[in-house]
Design a protein around this motif. Sequence first.
Motif, PDB file in Angstrom:
ATOM      1  N   GLU A  12       0.829  -1.202   0.000  1.00 39.67           N
ATOM      2  CA  GLU A  12       0.000   0.000   0.000  1.00 39.67           C
ATOM      3  C   GLU A  12       0.866   1.256   0.000  1.00 39.67           C
ATOM      4  O   GLU A  12       0.526   2.252  -0.640  1.00 39.67           O
ATOM      5  N   GLY A 187      -8.866  -6.958   0.218  1.00 36.91           N
ATOM      6  CA  GLY A 187      -8.818  -6.133  -0.979  1.00 36.91           C
ATOM      7  C   GLY A 187      -7.410  -5.980  -1.527  1.00 36.91           C
ATOM      8  O   GLY A 187      -7.185  -6.127  -2.741  1.00 36.91           O
ATOM      9  N   LEU A 188      -6.459  -5.721  -0.654  1.00 36.28           N
ATOM     10  CA  LEU A 188      -5.072  -5.572  -1.101  1.00 36.28           C
ATOM     11  C   LEU A 188      -4.500  -6.902  -1.580  1.00 36.28           C
ATOM     12  O   LEU A 188      -3.778  -6.945  -2.589  1.00 36.28           O
ATOM     13  N   ASN A 190      -6.083  -9.441  -2.907  1.00 38.82           N
ATOM     14  CA  ASN A 190      -6.642  -9.739  -4.224  1.00 38.82           C
ATOM     15  C   ASN A 190      -6.008  -8.865  -5.301  1.00 38.82           C
ATOM     16  O   ASN A 190      -5.732  -9.334  -6.414  1.00 38.82           O
ATOM     17  N   GLU A 191      -5.779  -7.617  -4.984  1.00 36.22           N
ATOM     18  CA  GLU A 191      -5.143  -6.707  -5.945  1.00 36.22           C
ATOM     19  C   GLU A 191      -3.727  -7.175  -6.273  1.00 36.22           C
ATOM     20  O   GLU A 191      -3.315  -7.178  -7.440  1.00 36.22           O
ATOM     21  N   GLU A 194      -3.847 -10.223  -8.519  1.00 36.16           N
ATOM     22  CA  GLU A 194      -4.188  -9.845  -9.896  1.00 36.16           C
ATOM     23  C   GLU A 194      -2.978  -9.255 -10.612  1.00 36.16           C
ATOM     24  O   GLU A 194      -2.723  -9.567 -11.778  1.00 36.16           O
ATOM     25  N   ARG A 195      -2.230  -8.432  -9.909  1.00 40.90           N
ATOM     26  CA  ARG A 195      -1.051  -7.825 -10.530  1.00 40.90           C
ATOM     27  C   ARG A 195       0.061  -8.848 -10.748  1.00 40.90           C
ATOM     28  O   ARG A 195       0.801  -8.760 -11.729  1.00 40.90           O
TER      29      ARG A 195
END
Length: 234
Positions: A12, A187-188, A190-191, A194-195
């Motif tokens: 983050e 949320g982080l 999963n992000e 994905e990246r």
Amino acid sequence: MIFSFSRLNLYESCPYRFFKKYVLGYEEPTTLPLALGKAVHKAIEDKINGVQHREAILNGLIEAEFHPEVTAEDVSFLVSRSNAKPGMGKTEIHFILPLDDTEDAPMLQGYIDLVFNKGMAITDWKTNRVPYHVLDNHQVGLYAWAMNKLYLVPYVVGTLYFLRFKKKSSHCFMPADMEKARLWALGLANEINERMELYGMIPEEATRIFPSKPSSHCKHCPFAKECLRTFVTI
């Protein structure tokens, strides 16, 4: 990848530093704050588990691999301010839990410094030079969520104890607080996943997938100069 608060918080703060450290595997130098924190945490853990003060300090120095800037005097001073007593609770409780109920849920792990009152109270020792409020980030909220899962407790009193100041910051984490922390982590995570998948398909676009995020943290980042050279040309 198994996530932790520190990994999520680093992502983050700066995706590029996360990429360098946890994707490419670049090791960061052991700084004085990091080494001191390791030494103090180990010594406090030992004292709670019945080890005499002098031996606990030595074990802390060993844990910090005798970092040249970490002194026995500094470790002893900070440990003495913790009021650690034998048998005051369970130390260094490790957990690995899924962040949701899906089959491929991201996993979160952590180490909780002190757990007592049947999982309804936790403490995290801090050697920081600047104290902050327990709700300024999601670390203790995630640990409270873990206690709720492991001990089935309805609430958790979570405390940050800033040793330099003998100052506590506490909050009674209710289910809504725990859920807020869990959703932040999910949320982080999963992000990041994905990246990571995107990076696997187009690795040449790494700096766009994991961009830098300039901030005050840059002065402590070992990749700052490289980052400046990389991103000023993009």
